[in-house]
Motif scaffolding. Sequence first.
Motif, PDB file in Angstrom:
ATOM      1  N   ASN A   1      34.471  31.683  42.077  1.00  0.00           N
ATOM      2  CA  ASN A   1      35.189  32.253  43.316  1.00  0.00           C
ATOM      3  C   ASN A   1      33.808  32.356  44.228  1.00  0.00           C
TER       4      ASN A   1
ATOM      5  N   VAL B   1      40.022  37.260  48.137  1.00  0.00           N
ATOM      6  CA  VAL B   1      38.674  36.473  47.876  1.00  0.00           C
ATOM      7  C   VAL B   1      38.780  34.713  48.555  1.00  0.00           C
TER       8      VAL B   1
ATOM      9  N   ILE C   1      31.201  39.320  42.843  1.00  0.00           N
ATOM     10  CA  ILE C   1      32.493  39.359  42.775  1.00  0.00           C
ATOM     11  C   ILE C   1      32.814  40.595  42.382  1.00  0.00           C
TER      12      ILE C   1
ATOM     13  N   GLN D   1      29.628  44.261  37.727  1.00  0.00           N
ATOM     14  CA  GLN D   1      29.416  43.524  38.903  1.00  0.00           C
ATOM     15  C   GLN D   1      29.081  41.397  38.802  1.00  0.00           C
TER      16      GLN D   1
ATOM     17  N   THR E   1      27.052  36.941  47.592  1.00  0.00           N
ATOM     18  CA  THR E   1      28.282  37.107  47.539  1.00  0.00           C
ATOM     19  C   THR E   1      28.750  38.059  46.462  1.00  0.00           C
TER      20      THR E   1
END
Length: 871
Positions: free
Chosen positions: A177, A713, A158, A226, A156
């Motif tokens: 998230n 998301v 973000i 990120q 993942t």
Amino acid sequence: MAEKTGLNSVGNMAVVAMVAAWTAVSAPAVSFAQVPNNGSATTAASQQKSFDIPAGRLPEALEAYKKATGVTVAVKVGNTAGEDFQTSAVTGVYTNEAALRAMLNGTGLSSRFTAGGTAVVSIENAESVDVSAPLPNEVAMTKFTSPLLDTAASVTVIPQFVLKDEGVSTLRDALRNVPGISLAAGESGAQGDNLTIRGFTARNDIFMDGIRDFGSYFRDSFNYEQVEALEGPAGIAFGRGATGGVINQENKVPGVTPLINVQAQFGTNLTRRVTADINEPIPDVANGAAFRLNLMVNDSGVAGRPFDAIHRLGVAPSISFGLNTATRFTLSYIHLNENDTPDYGLPWFYNKLAPGVSRYAYFGFADQNFLKTNDDIITAKVDHDFNSHVTVHSIARAANYPRNAQITEPQICTNASIPAPVGGWVPSRPTSSVTGANCPYIPGAVNPSTILVNRNQIQIKSVEGDLWDQTEVNARFKVLGLKHEFVGGVEGGQEISNPIRYGYTISGLNTVPSTTLVNPNTSQVFGGTGYISSIVHTKAESVGLYFVDTVHLGRLFELSGGVRWDRFDTGYNGYQPTAPTGGTALAASSAGTFSRVDAQPSYRAAFVYKPTSHGSVYFDYGTSFNPSAESLALTSITQNVAPEQNETYEAGAKYSFLNEHLMMEGAWFRTEKDNARETDPNNSNNIVVAGNQAVKGVQVSAVGRLPQGMDIVAGYAYLSSKVLYSPFYPTSVGYQLANVPKQTFNAFITHRLPGHFNAGVGGNYVASRTASSTTPFVPLTFGAATTFAAGSAPCGTATTTTCYQVLSTGMKQVPGYWVFNLMLKRSISEHLEVQANVNNVLNRFFIDLPHPSHLIPGEGANALMGLNYKF
């Protein structure tokens, strides 16, 4: 410093030798792919170069592309120059054609090269054009050679747009998230970010730019490009630990496009936060240089916790040289200072939150509780392209993490040492944390106003440090007609930890004044007899060698495998100055000089099937290990304890929809830990390796930048965790592991509205969590003391004569919760935007960070108003 330089030289030589040997041995069968020259269009398109073009507006990106390639680009997108199109970042070695295609990924634009060697950019499909920034399609670390769609793991990423829309300022909030991750309170001796990934603790599995970020501190997001969460088998890439996965913070680096971005936030929780991101290219220096500076000042409270205060200052300059050459060098520095009034929240009462306690109750000493960290991290990176097929990356770091903390932990009764079932017998009842006598408070039959709360002081002063070097090679070649993508590396260095701990207990009682549960005295001046309880010096030296090779078996299949070997050598020395009369003495098992060396391999194998260019199905297998001194702590017992062994299986699928604007993935996984470390119930100073634990589950996620200005998301994870075997805690078998919710869900959706508005709504769900893997339930009520003849008592040891029968028990857990958040922003001009975020809009009271000895509530309802200026 001499050791560091030597390690770096050895690392570089080892990797270059590895590549040379591989090439020499395979020379007859190895061929690097060559692109034929079929005219000027093909020549211009097929030339390979190293690119470092940041994401941004189309005109600036194409200008940077022209400087890097010399290719003229004609834009045909109507009556504009394409100012509204946001391009992707392009970093690494590409052909000119591939670099332009990657830059336009997700914009709805296409490109082609003409016979004259120029390029034309035009609208691919007018109905599908999306002017927002595209989805990230890769992990920044060079350990991973495939795009996310073809990576055989749950990854993942973000991205910036999510962090910005949610108003995120910490790593902890960014990770909300990611499905499968749950947060916990810091341990008594280690403050800062603490989390579990797929059911297993990951406090030591946080990385920065691919190198372990070892310090105990709260990480701020001001310098993030990120955040990457890699769940599943990760031991081969990251070394020790990595049972459930790892977290990587990828920092911003200088680029070739000028940038000024200033953000300010003001909030109802007394937030005053300002960040600045300034990038300035220096094209005429050192074949293309650039300087970047990120700044942060943060002052805030915590809604619902009236005495908490957070004060942070961050400075992160970096400079790069040789951006237009085959050799690029970046030097960066991060200074993060924190001076907080911390809070260990509310007390347990046997198996749940204490009755009648207010969510606003504060049990600490505002004049004496503090958490001070002063982190300095220096990183140097060198990337060199031997040619378009072989590149070498080297990164070295020196980090220093000082901290000084004193925090009050509220306690009512002592914790049960073992989960005896109903009808079982225990040698003692829980005792009052204030008086040391049997706890007088009975669950279900107690007046909260009569409860006294002990103010246990957790005080530590420590310096952690890190010297590290990592060098790896990436090579792309063919053997017997099959494409290979090879990554091999060597890394190593040393980590140190020098904690000084303090105690306030004399003759078994806390010398710090207690208070009441319902009306704690928040104005009471701190008092108590403090003394140094232990001084520890620990140094760990380690080295790791690894390689992973991915073989492309035609268009449909990929097969990858790799091996890593790690050596982890730890030396520990612990002692205690003379304690006052009645002071708690350092346990014999923790006093003295101990050492331990662990050396063993880790393995990984994966298979990917790609039925279409937009999807993949994969299977992944990997191993990892957790040495006894993983967190730089040893005792006379643990120096003889073998590592925990982990084995993970994962199967999943990924698919990209809507012209790569929506990425969805799902996975099934199972991780088993053998020889899990446990505390001996008969001697809390002893740690033993015994027992097996397992977590299996499924998770699904989606990240999208959809047409009509809609971003999404979302993720869901179901984790089934349990103790499989435990000789010391047999009654824990079959129960949930600590801090592992069965279900987690997250979502945040934004949509463009008329009038230049953009609105977002989202939330998180976390199911109930237990506090301990070894003591998931606790006795609540007891029968009267019963006397037995020595040797016949059904509890304790052979000399025990008094036992108490357990009449009732309860699961020691915190309840699940939902939290909802809102966002609204509006563009005022091309450069200015206003944004408002409302978090926990329903003002839900919930336990966010559980710990076996205290409970930290989540923040109450709060609103943030921000200004974003970009030039």
